[in-house]
Design an enzyme around this catalytic site. Structure first.
Site, mmCIF file in Angstrom:
data_model
loop_
_atom_site.group_PDB
_atom_site.id
_atom_site.type_symbol
_atom_site.label_atom_id
_atom_site.label_comp_id
_atom_site.label_asym_id
_atom_site.label_seq_id
_atom_site.Cartn_x
_atom_site.Cartn_y
_atom_site.Cartn_z
ATOM 1 C CE LYS A 69 -3.789 -2.189 2.245
ATOM 2 N NZ LYS A 69 -4.466 -2.786 3.509
ATOM 3 C CG ASP A 93 -10.215 -0.370 5.076
ATOM 4 O OD1 ASP A 93 -9.807 -0.871 3.889
ATOM 5 O OD2 ASP A 93 -9.268 -0.226 6.105
ATOM 6 C CD GLN A 136 -3.751 -4.736 6.680
ATOM 7 O OE1 GLN A 136 -3.611 -3.441 5.913
ATOM 8 N NE2 GLN A 136 -4.141 -5.765 6.100
#
Ligand code: GUN
Length: 304
Positions: free
Chosen positions: A60, A127, A104
């Site tokens: 990422k 997200d 994460q």
């Protein structure tokens, strides 16, 4: 049933498509920087040393920098207290250079993931996991929501392949908050007739055989058999499962939730694993960060 006339399903090349999406995001970032003096910024937080998570987070950060965005990385030890992580999230919420925040998952056991996700400012929740974004998606308010990346990437591949999805029968196999549920709502928003199936569904094979679009997102290695697939169907395999290695010390191969070799003889089109949905997730994450940045600054999203 396998059709002897079927020359094999068309492969849906997620790697190539994701690369196009990232190139577009890169052009958008250039325009934002040149016309408005704004550089979109994405903060990624990793707690602990989980090997797979480290690989994702490194990837990422690399792709974020490649499209010209600012990348903020925060790596915290596995024994980090929940309070410390919540303080960091609040700090990122308040930082005007940060337009997107991603924590994460999975998080270590001492940390309540729901509490962390609820603390992320919804307009920075790239997200799309915050209940506000889940609610906006369920209300079909896609212009205001930030939508989870893997389902959005899957939808983009489907529309690229099929065009208008109106009226198609879609079966989503899996009911997770990250993939199954948002995927079903996105397909509903595109006027599909949607069935959400899962491990407890009766006659699972039969249900799957009704699908013009089959999304496999259960996390079970090669669970979907060739004869679960309607001839000509479009199959999106979200699974990423690692098989045991053939030789000690090596990594085993990655496979999906679909028995690919059997499925490609029946399906009309199918995503491979790897190289299908996987690369789309980060591409959409970057696209979501541009969206969040533009909304935060009250400007229209550049076409790119
Ligand atoms: N862990 C596995 N997939 C994801 C994802 O899409 N987002 C976050 N935050 N964590 C993950």
């Amino acid at each position: 049933m396998a059709d002897p006339q079927n020359p094999g399903a068309q492969l849906i090349d997620g790697k190539a498509f994701a690369s196009e999406v990232r190139a577009r995001v890169g052009r958008q970032v250039d325009q934002l920087t040149q016309r408005h003096g704004i550089q979109p910024g994405l903060a990624v937080v990793l707690v602990g040393e989980d090997a797979a998570s480290q690989v994702y987070v490194n990837m990422k950060a690399k792709k974020t920098a490649e499209v010209g965005m600012q990348s903020f990385e925060h790596r915290l030890p596995a024994d980090t207290a929940e309070r410390t992580l919540l303080d960091l999230v609040r700090q990122l919420n308040d930082d005007p250079a940060v337009h997107g925040i991603l924590v994460q998952l999975p998080l270590p056991g001492q940390i309540d993931s729901e509490k962390v996700l609820a603390t992320i400012e919804p307009t920075k929740d790239v997200d799309g996991f915050h209940v506000v974004n889940a609610g906006l998606l369920s209300r079909g308010q896609l212009d205001r929501a930030l939508v989870p990346c893997t389902p959005m990437g899957s939808l983009m591949l489907l529309e690229h392949q099929l065009g208008d999805l109106t009226g198609l029968n879609a079966v989503v196999l899996g009911r997770s908050n990250i993939v199954g549920k948002p995927m079903s709502q996105l397909l509903l928003a595109r006027s599909c007739t949607v069935t959400v199936a899962h491990s407890k569904t009766r006659n699972l094979a039969e249900v799957c055989r009704t699908a013009d679009i089959l999304i496999a997102a259960v996390g079970r290695t090669r669970m979907v058999q060739g004869d679960w697939i309607k001839p000509g169907a479009t199959v999106i395999d979200v699974g990423i499962n690692r098989l045991p290695p053939e030789r000690e010390g090596e990594k085993g191969p990655l496979v999906g939730d679909v028995d690919f070799d059997a499925a490609r003889r029946v399906a009309g089109a199918i995503t491979p694993v790897p190289g299908g949905v996987g690369p789309m997730t980060i591409a959409v994450l970057l696209a979501n960060t541009v969206t969040a940045c533009c909304r935060a600054n009250g400007i229209a999203e550049p076409k790119g």
